[in-house]
Design an enzyme around this catalytic site. Structure first.
Site, PDB file in Angstrom:
ATOM      1  N   ASP B  13       0.830  -1.199   0.000  1.00 18.98           N
ATOM      2  CA  ASP B  13       0.000   0.000   0.000  1.00 18.98           C
ATOM      3  C   ASP B  13       0.873   1.261   0.000  1.00 18.98           C
ATOM      4  OD1 ASP B  13       0.910   0.206   2.659  1.00 18.98           O
ATOM      5  OD2 ASP B  13      -0.838  -0.874   3.436  1.00 18.98           O
ATOM      6  N   SER B  14       0.390   2.339   0.614  1.00 19.06           N
ATOM      7  CA  SER B  14       1.134   3.602   0.549  1.00 19.06           C
ATOM      8  C   SER B  14       2.520   3.509   1.183  1.00 19.06           C
ATOM      9  CB  SER B  14       0.350   4.723   1.229  1.00 19.06           C
ATOM     10  OG  SER B  14       0.051   4.367   2.563  1.00 19.06           O
ATOM     11  N   ILE B  15       2.679   2.612   2.148  1.00 23.47           N
ATOM     12  CA  ILE B  15       3.982   2.531   2.824  1.00 23.47           C
ATOM     13  C   ILE B  15       5.017   1.925   1.874  1.00 23.47           C
ATOM     14  CG2 ILE B  15       5.186   1.713   4.907  1.00 23.47           C
ATOM     15  CD1 ILE B  15       2.375   1.611   6.249  1.00 23.47           C
TER      16      ILE B  15
END
Lengths: 249, 249
Positions: B13-15
Site C-alpha cells: 500500500d502507501s507505505i
C-alpha cells in the site's frame, strides 16, 4: 493479460550508480514515475565511455521487445581524468569521448527511434575538494596535484553538449548549471566530484524538466490502476473492469 | 546476447508506494542490489487486500518468462481501518484479510516455487499521531476519534504472522519490532501511520536481514560487469570477454 510496463534507464558512471543513495536523483525520478514507469539503474562506478561501450549491446539489445521510453547517458567525469596524473587509467581523450557518445546515441536510436535520449555532462570539479578528499583517504601520502581539473572537465562538458546538438537529442549542461550557484564547490559536491543531496536535487530537477519538454510528464500519464478514492467500496470490481490497462503495467 | 536481469518486487500500500521518497526503504534496497537485481515498485496508496486482489494477476502473470526472485507483500494498514469510523470504506475484516494474504501467497508460489515471499505486517498506529494529523489537515472539523487503533492493527499484524507461518513463507513483524523502541510513536511514524526516515531505515534493515537469511545476500552476488579496478586499461576488452554474463543482466 499483462502488458509490460514502460521503462526509463539511467546509464552512467558512479554519479548514476550512487543515485539511489539517500537523497539520490535516481530514486527521486523513480518516485516521480511511481505507478507509471519503471526506472532502471545502470550505473557503473569508475567507468569511462571506452569501457561502457562494452556494455552497450548487453544493456540495450537491439532485439528487445520493449525498448526504454527514455535513457539518460551520464558519462565524462572519468574520461576527463588527466593523463599523467593518479587516475590516468580512466582517461579518455576528448575526441574519443565524443565518438563514444555518438556511438551510444546511434545505438539507442537504432533500438528505438522514439526513445528520448538525454546526454548529461559531467558536473564541475572542485580541485580543492579533490585534494581535501585525497588527504582524508591517504593522509600524508595523498597526491599534491588533483587528478582532474575543472577546466579540462569543462572541455568534456562542451563536447557532450556539441554531440547532443549534432545528433538532435536532449542535453543537460550540468557543468554550467551547478556553477551558476555561489559556493557550488561544497554545496553540490561532497568530495569535489560526487554529488551532495543538494547536487542530486539539481540533477533531479533538470532531468524532470527535460522529460517534461520531451512529452514524458509524469503528471500527464495515467496511473496504472485506479486511485483508491475512485474505487466504489460497495462494488470495487467496477473500478477494475474499466480501462484497467490504461497505462502499461 | 542479453539475459534478463533478476528482479525483486515490492508489493503493498502507501507505505510501499512512498518507499522511494527521501530516505525510503525501497530506494535503499534498490541501492543495495545495484548492478545485481532490479527492484520494482508496486505500491498502491490507500489499497487494502480486497482491492489489491484485483491487481494480482496483472502484476504477477503466471506465464511471465521471468518471475521475481523475491516479493515483499506489505498490506494491512488500510484493512485495519475501523468499521464505523472515518476510513470505514477501507476496512476489511481480519478473517478476510487472512484469506486475501493466503491468496497472494498461493498465487506467487504458483508463479514460481522458488520465489522468496516476505509478508510484512502493518506498522503500529499512534492514535495521538493520527488525531494530530487530522487536526493539521482539517482544523476544527477534524474527527475526534482516530480511524485506526494500535490494538486492532495488532490483530492484523498477528494474523499476518500466522499466515506466514502456516504457508511457510518469510515474515517481518513490523508492528512488534517498531514498538521495541521507546518513543516509537514519533521516532518512526510521521503522522501516526506512515514512516519517518528512521522508520524506513528499520524496514530496510529488516528486509535485508530476511533476504540474507533467504540466500539473497547482495554481498554474495556477483556484479553484472567487472568492477572498474579489474579492467586492464591497456587491454580493456579482456575483462569483458570473460564471464561477462556471470550475473543476469
Amino acid at each position: 493479460m499483462a502488458i509490460v510496463r514502460e521503462k526509463i534507464v539511467l546509464f552512467g558512471d558512479s554519479i548514476t550508480q550512487q543515485s539511489f543513495q539517500e537523497g539520490g536523483w535516481g530514486a527521486s525520478i523513480s518516485n516521480a514515475y511511481c505507478r507509471k514507469v519503471d526506472v532502471l539503474l545502470r550505473g557503473y562506478g569508475g567507468y569511462n565511455t571506452r569501457w561502457a561501450l562494452f556494455l552497450l549491446h548487453h544493456l540495450f539489445p537491439l532485439d528487445s521487445t520493449k525498448q526504454p521510453l527514455a535513457t539518460t547517458i551520464f558519462f565524462g567525469a572519468n574520461d576527463a581524468a588527466l593523463s599523467g596524473r593518479s587516475s590516468e587509467r580512466q582517461h579518455v581523450p576528448v575526441e574519443e569521448y565524443k565518438e563514444n557518445l555518438k556511438k551510444f546515441v546511434l545505438h539507442l536510436q537504432k533500438c528505438s527511434p522514439t526513445m528520448r535520449i538525454v546526454l548529461i555532462t559531467p558536473p564541475p570539479v572542485s580541485e580543492e575538494g579533490r585534494l581535501a578528499y585525497a588527504i582524508s583517504q591517504y593522509g600524508e601520502k595523498a597526491v599534491k596535484v588533483p587528478e582532474r581539473t575543472n577546466e579540462v572537465t569543462g572541455q568534456y562538458a562542451n563536447a557532450c553538449v556539441e554531440i547532443a546538438k549534432e545528433m538532435g537529442v536532449y542535453h543537460i549542461n550540468l557543468w554550467s548549471k551547478l556553477q551558476e550557484t555561489d559556493g557550488w564547490q561544497k554545496k553540490f559536491l561532497c568530495d569535489g566530484l560526487h554529488l551532495t543531496p543538494e547536487g542530486n536535487a539539481v540533477v533531479y530537477e533538470e532531468v524532470i524538466k527535460v522529460f517534461n519538454e520531451a512529452g514524458l510528464s509524469s503528471d500527464e500519464m495515467p496511473l496504472d490502476f485506479p486511485h483508491h478514492s475512485k474505487i466504489d467500496y460497495k462494488n470495487p470490481a467496477r473500478a477494475f473492469q474499466q480501462n484497467v490497462c490504461a497505462a502499461p503495467l
